[in-house]
Write an enzyme that holds these catalytic residues in place. Structure first.
Site: not given
Length: 457
Positions: A300, A350
């Protein structure tokens, strides 16, 4: 080429995919839960479809409802983002069987790489280095103890299926192995027990543990004509609870010679499963020996894909759509499977709604959201002021990315960007990044996966 794409995800990744889909002149369709109705990705899509209540099982994980959304909106293809159904081969098949385009690898490739034990055996056969470990699922503590004696302590214990570092642990002796096995077994049961046998127990993998190691991954892209190319590597060694929080490209711990070997191995890995679309070959690097072993393959788009985009100039989502539609990619291939040379240095942070000390989730309403801006700064965010970070999903709020001519410039831009990013309301880990950017070990580039643990010791 498709005329419309449904994004089967939420938050920052849905917003990011919608942006590229619309730039390509295609109609972007969003799906959302009741809890996400006010988020930016919903209003920025050309059309949005309500899936159901906040619970993932009744919204983002409801395959029948997602397919209903495709029928209702006339979407011709599905982009799964990451997480939720992104690596679910059954969902991919359901999309294909419905006559829709699947923007991802073939379900068969997802199945072959989804089980870590099967994947490492397949990679070993393809000539990709793997760590000493178990070739068959370990389903009991007794089997685990026997395997650890053969491999030699310390060992890494993890579930054969699943990802994200959930249930992973290190055992330095028999007592530690018993605890680590129990943790991994509970995780396998909780998250579906992929690869397990209900009669025998959960499927667990044991591998030799390298204490001073870096987590480095290679971005690959399988083209419509069957060619597999590599777009450089990313260093993902800054982790808490075996989960990434900072990534950079290129890796400051990888020599040019090692880089070439890793890229070539990643291409072989993709070729071994006839891979198409964007994927990532994750490796563990022994920093002292400058050797690497295969960890797993993510079938992915990765959370950290922006750092590759920044150093290559390649829009990976655009390439995914082109490949899925059978169109020629716009990435020029180069010798040895390397697509393009890196330009400068990029780092991603993040930004989570979590306590910056213990890293526990701290959701809440966002009262202040002031984004940094300037040369070399990219922000992929899922929220704005007034939105609420709910406890129903992963607490990732945004990905703050910086790009510079070299690592020194990227670090300086990162310090400025982190200082300028204001988030008030939910807890957030921006203070941790301030600390990290002054940490001598990180700044030197000579760090490993134990860095955050040492910072919090």
């Amino acid at each position: 080429m498709f005329e419309s794409v449904l994004v089967a995800n939420r938050g920052e990744i849905a917003r990011r995919v919608v942006r590229t889909v619309r730039r390509m002149g295609l109609r972007a369709v969003a799906v959302y839960s009741e809890a996400d109705a006010d988020l930016p990705f919903v209003r920025e899509a050309d059309e949005a479809f309500l899936l159901g209540p906040a619970a993932p099982a009744r919204s983002y994980l409801d395959v029948a409802r997602v397919l209903e959304a495709c029928r209702a909106t006339g979407a011709q293809a599905v982009h799964p983002g990451y997480g939720f159904l992104a690596e679910n081969a059954a969902f991919a098949r359901a999309v294909i069987d419905a006559g829709l385009g699947w923007i991802g690898p073939a379900p068969e490739a997802m199945e072959r790489m989804g089980d870590k034990i099967n994947a490492r055996n397949l990679m070993e056969a393809a000539g990709v280095p793997v760590a000493a470990g178990t070739r068959e699922p370990v389903t009991s503590e007794a089997e685990a103890l026997a395997a650890a004696e053969r491999i030699g302590y310390p060992v890494m214990v993890k579930t054969a299926g699943g990802g994200g570092g959930i249930g992973m642990g290190v055992a330095h002796d028999a007592a530690g192995l018993a605890k680590a096995f129990a943790t991994a077994a509970r995780a396998a049961e909780r998250f579906g027990g992929e690869g397990g046998d209900a009669a025998r127990g959960p499927a667990i993998l044991l591998e030799r543990y390298v204490a001073r190691a870096r987590h480095v991954e290679v971005q690959i892209l399988g083209l419509a004509d069957g060619t597999v190319v590599a777009l450089g590597e990313r260093d993902c060694s800054v982790q808490r609870r075996h989960q990434k929080v900072v990534e950079e490209s290129p890796s400051p711990g990888v020599s040019a010679e090692l880089r070439e070997r890793m890229l070539a191995a990643a291409v072989r890995a993709g070729e071994a499963v006839d891979y198409q679309g964007a994927g990532t070959v994750e490796c563990l690097v022994d920093t002292e020996a400058q050797e690497f072993v295969f960890l797993e393959m993510n079938t992915r788009l990765q959370v950290e894909h922006p750092v590759t985009e920044l150093v290559t100039g390649v829009d990976l989502v655009e390439q995914q759509v082109l490949v899925a539609a059978g169109e020629p990619a716009t990435v020029p291939a180069a010798p040895r499977g390397r697509a393009v040379e890196s330009r400068g240095h990029a780092i991603e942070f993040r930004v989570y709604a979590e306590d910056p000390k213990r890293f526990f989730p701290g959701p809440g309403k966002i009262d202040v959201w002031e984004e940094p801006a300037g040369p070399g700064i990219r922000l992929d965010s899922g929220y704005v002021a007034g939105n609420t970070v709910t406890p129903f999903y992963d607490p990732l709020m945004a990905k703050l990315c910086v790009h510079g001519a070299d690592r020194e410039e990227a670090l300086e831009r990162a310090r400025e960007a982190v200082a300028a990013f204001r988030v008030e309301g939910p807890k957030n880990n921006l203070p941790f990044f301030v600390e990290l950017l002054e940490n001598a070990e990180f700044v030197s580039g000579d760090y490993d996966t134990g860095l955050v643990g040492r910072m919090r010791a």
